[in-house]
Scaffold this motif. Sequence first.
Motif, PDB file in Angstrom:
ATOM      1  N   ALA A   1      32.122  35.758  33.967  1.00  0.00           N
ATOM      2  CA  ALA A   1      33.458  35.982  34.530  1.00  0.00           C
ATOM      3  C   ALA A   1      33.397  37.159  35.498  1.00  0.00           C
ATOM      4  CB  ALA A   1      34.466  36.303  33.424  1.00  0.00           C
ATOM      5  N   ARG A   2      34.486  37.364  36.178  1.00  0.00           N
ATOM      6  CA  ARG A   2      34.648  38.593  36.945  1.00  0.00           C
ATOM      7  C   ARG A   2      35.389  39.567  36.034  1.00  0.00           C
ATOM      8  NH1 ARG A   2      33.326  39.693  41.877  1.00  0.00           N
ATOM      9  NH2 ARG A   2      34.223  41.501  42.950  1.00  0.00           N
ATOM     10  N   TYR A   3      34.854  40.767  35.914  1.00  0.00           N
ATOM     11  CA  TYR A   3      35.398  41.769  35.010  1.00  0.00           C
ATOM     12  C   TYR A   3      36.144  42.833  35.812  1.00  0.00           C
ATOM     13  CZ  TYR A   3      32.865  39.826  31.065  1.00  0.00           C
ATOM     14  OH  TYR A   3      32.418  38.995  30.069  1.00  0.00           O
ATOM     15  N   TYR A   4      37.365  43.095  35.381  1.00  0.00           N
ATOM     16  CA  TYR A   4      38.231  44.045  36.057  1.00  0.00           C
ATOM     17  C   TYR A   4      38.602  45.189  35.112  1.00  0.00           C
ATOM     18  CZ  TYR A   4      39.135  40.034  39.153  1.00  0.00           C
ATOM     19  OH  TYR A   4      39.014  38.959  40.011  1.00  0.00           O
TER      20      TYR A   4
ATOM     21  N   TRP B   1      39.785  46.577  29.971  1.00  0.00           N
ATOM     22  CA  TRP B   1      38.928  45.621  30.691  1.00  0.00           C
ATOM     23  C   TRP B   1      39.542  44.226  30.526  1.00  0.00           C
ATOM     24  CZ3 TRP B   1      35.297  46.802  34.088  1.00  0.00           C
ATOM     25  CH2 TRP B   1      34.626  48.032  33.991  1.00  0.00           C
TER      26      TRP B   1
ATOM     27  N   GLN C   1      31.202  40.970  39.133  1.00  0.00           N
ATOM     28  CA  GLN C   1      30.840  39.664  38.588  1.00  0.00           C
ATOM     29  C   GLN C   1      29.710  39.782  37.567  1.00  0.00           C
ATOM     30  OE1 GLN C   1      32.283  36.658  39.105  1.00  0.00           O
ATOM     31  NE2 GLN C   1      30.817  35.684  37.699  1.00  0.00           N
TER      32      GLN C   1
ATOM     33  N   ASP D   1      30.590  34.322  28.461  1.00  0.00           N
ATOM     34  CA  ASP D   1      31.027  35.634  28.935  1.00  0.00           C
ATOM     35  C   ASP D   1      31.023  35.713  30.457  1.00  0.00           C
ATOM     36  OD1 ASP D   1      29.150  37.041  26.229  1.00  0.00           O
ATOM     37  OD2 ASP D   1      31.341  36.795  26.323  1.00  0.00           O
TER      38      ASP D   1
ATOM     39  N   ARG E   1      38.889  40.083  31.990  1.00  0.00           N
ATOM     40  CA  ARG E   1      37.949  39.212  32.685  1.00  0.00           C
ATOM     41  C   ARG E   1      38.640  37.911  33.061  1.00  0.00           C
ATOM     42  NH1 ARG E   1      33.718  37.738  27.734  1.00  0.00           N
ATOM     43  NH2 ARG E   1      35.130  36.350  26.565  1.00  0.00           N
TER      44      ARG E   1
ATOM     45  N   GLY F   1      37.018  44.257  40.686  1.00  0.00           N
ATOM     46  CA  GLY F   1      36.192  43.507  39.755  1.00  0.00           C
ATOM     47  C   GLY F   1      34.716  43.529  40.085  1.00  0.00           C
TER      48      GLY F   1
END
Length: 119
Positions: A89-92, A35, A114, A87, A37, A112
């Motif tokens: 952020a956009r999480y990928y 993961w 959000q 925390d 971000r 991603g």
Amino acid sequence: VQFVESGGGVVQSGESLRISCVASGFNFGRYAMTWIRQAEGKGPEWVASTGKSNTAYADSVRDRFTISRDDSKNTLYLQMNNLRPEDTARYYCARGGWSSSSLPPRNYWGQGTQVTVLA
């Protein structure tokens, strides 16, 4: 190689959220998964990685986030507890990688999801 992330949203500080990533196009069980971000205006940040039986976390999320995987479902998870505004952020999800110095190539990331944490 494709990834579909889901589960992001808007939460209050201190709340929890679980995000998921369904992978396809490769043998999911053979790869470490990560993961990453990225907050608006900032560079990508490694969050956590998981192999077959081991995990690694960035100091900023250790003891609050838990990465897991279900190889039978080609799915990667990130359980996020005690969320903080930082925390946001956009999480990928991404294939491969294991630390901040070995991020996977961008073409192995998903689109991603959000996550926004309100103070």
